[in-house]
Design an enzyme around this catalytic site. Structure first.
Site, PDB file in Angstrom:
ATOM      1  N   ASP A  31      62.981 -12.479 -43.343  1.00 44.18           N
ATOM      2  CA  ASP A  31      61.904 -12.898 -44.414  1.00 44.18           C
ATOM      3  C   ASP A  31      60.783 -11.735 -44.182  1.00 44.18           C
ATOM      4  O   ASP A  31      60.830 -11.290 -43.203  1.00 44.18           O
ATOM      5  CB  ASP A  31      61.160 -14.361 -44.032  1.00 44.18           C
ATOM      6  N   ASN A  79      68.373 -18.615 -53.823  1.00 41.29           N
ATOM      7  CA  ASN A  79      67.805 -17.289 -54.356  1.00 41.29           C
ATOM      8  C   ASN A  79      68.443 -16.594 -55.869  1.00 41.29           C
ATOM      9  O   ASN A  79      68.067 -15.669 -56.306  1.00 41.29           O
ATOM     10  CB  ASN A  79      68.425 -16.160 -53.373  1.00 41.29           C
TER      11      ASN A  79
END
Ligand code: FPP
Length: 253
Positions: A31, A79
């Protein structure tokens, strides 16, 4: 700079002398790529490209220090909701880099695997994943493994396992009483590997985001403010040292 040049540019770190235990399986939620790029006035896709290089460096380092399994979250089932431009950039990254990474990591003895529901991926990427699998197979079953989770979701994975077991019950090959924790685990993408001992999330976010839901029941978590593209071998050492100071009881005392 061309993307392949970027990946070829950095030498993998040398194996350090290790005098401490290391987890058998480390997983990472990669991340902070977008914020890393934004801080530099660059598009988010640049952060992902540098994050992909960090994957190669850290996966190879893990192999060098004796970690048998290294698993990262590269693209979640959620995503797809990102702007088309960013999804396309990530697909391009897989397209340009997956096989290249598998080949260079093969030379260092690391088998690259891809985990997830691959059916919605473009056909050329699926074909590349099949080639990556062949390269990994040639290293044999005992090779250190670096797995990329692509179109992966923990709930989606459990749903698929339940569906597969339901089909077996329907076909009469399995009775409901035969369904055990082990048989569920055997229907997950991670069937061939142990559960992660340590899950690392960089970038200051403190949540699991649907990553390895079943497998993380007794994993230790390590959170750090470092953004993934900046994550170094020293950061990995800090995470492992922190892990080694913890007492794992697996529900016992
Ligand atoms: C999360 O950061 C990261 C991703 C959604 C993509 C991770 C993918 C890679 C690093 C590419 C790996 C590819 C290969 C072939 C190894 P974010 O975009 O959510 O960052 P932010 O929270 O700062 O916005």
């Amino acid at each position: 700079m061309g993307i392949l040049k970027l990946f070829r540019g950095k030498a993998a770190p040398q194996a350090p002398a290790i005098d401490r235990p290391v987890p058998r399986h480390i997983a990472v939620i990669m991340d902070g790529n977008g914020r890393w790029a934004k801080k530099r006035g660059m598009p988010r896709s640049y952060g992902h490209a540098v994050g992909a290089e960090t994957f190669r460096t850290i996966a190879t380092y893990c192999k060098d220090i004796g970690v048998q399994y290294f698993t990262v979250y590269a693209f979640s089932t959620e995503n797809w909701k990102r702007p088309k431009e960013e999804v396309d950039a990530l697909m391009d990254l897989f397209r340009k880099y997956l096989k290249e990474a598998a080949e260079t990591m093969f030379q260092r003895g690391v088998a690259v695997r891809v985990l997830g529901d691959l059916t919605p991926l473009p056909a050329d990427i699926r074909a590349q994943i099949a080639e990556v699998d062949e390269i990994a197979d040639s290293l044999g079953p005992d090779a250190a493994t670096a797995s990329l989770c692509i179109n992966y979701g923990g709930r989606d994975e459990i749903k698929n396992a339940v569906r597969a077991l339901a089909r077996e019950v329907q076909a009469g090959t399995v009775s409901p009483e035969d369904i055990t924790e082990d048989s569920i685990a055997a229907h997950l993408y991670t069937a061939h590997m142990p559960d992660p001992d340590l899950i690392i999330r960089p970038s200051g976010e403190i949540r699991t985001s649907n990553f390895l839901l079943w497998q993380s029941a007794y994993s230790e978590y390590y959170f750090t403010e470092v953004l993934w593209p900046d994550f170094s071998t020293a950061d990995m050492d800090r995470a492992i040292d922190d892990f080694n100071r913890r007492a794992r009881r697996f529900g016992g005392v």
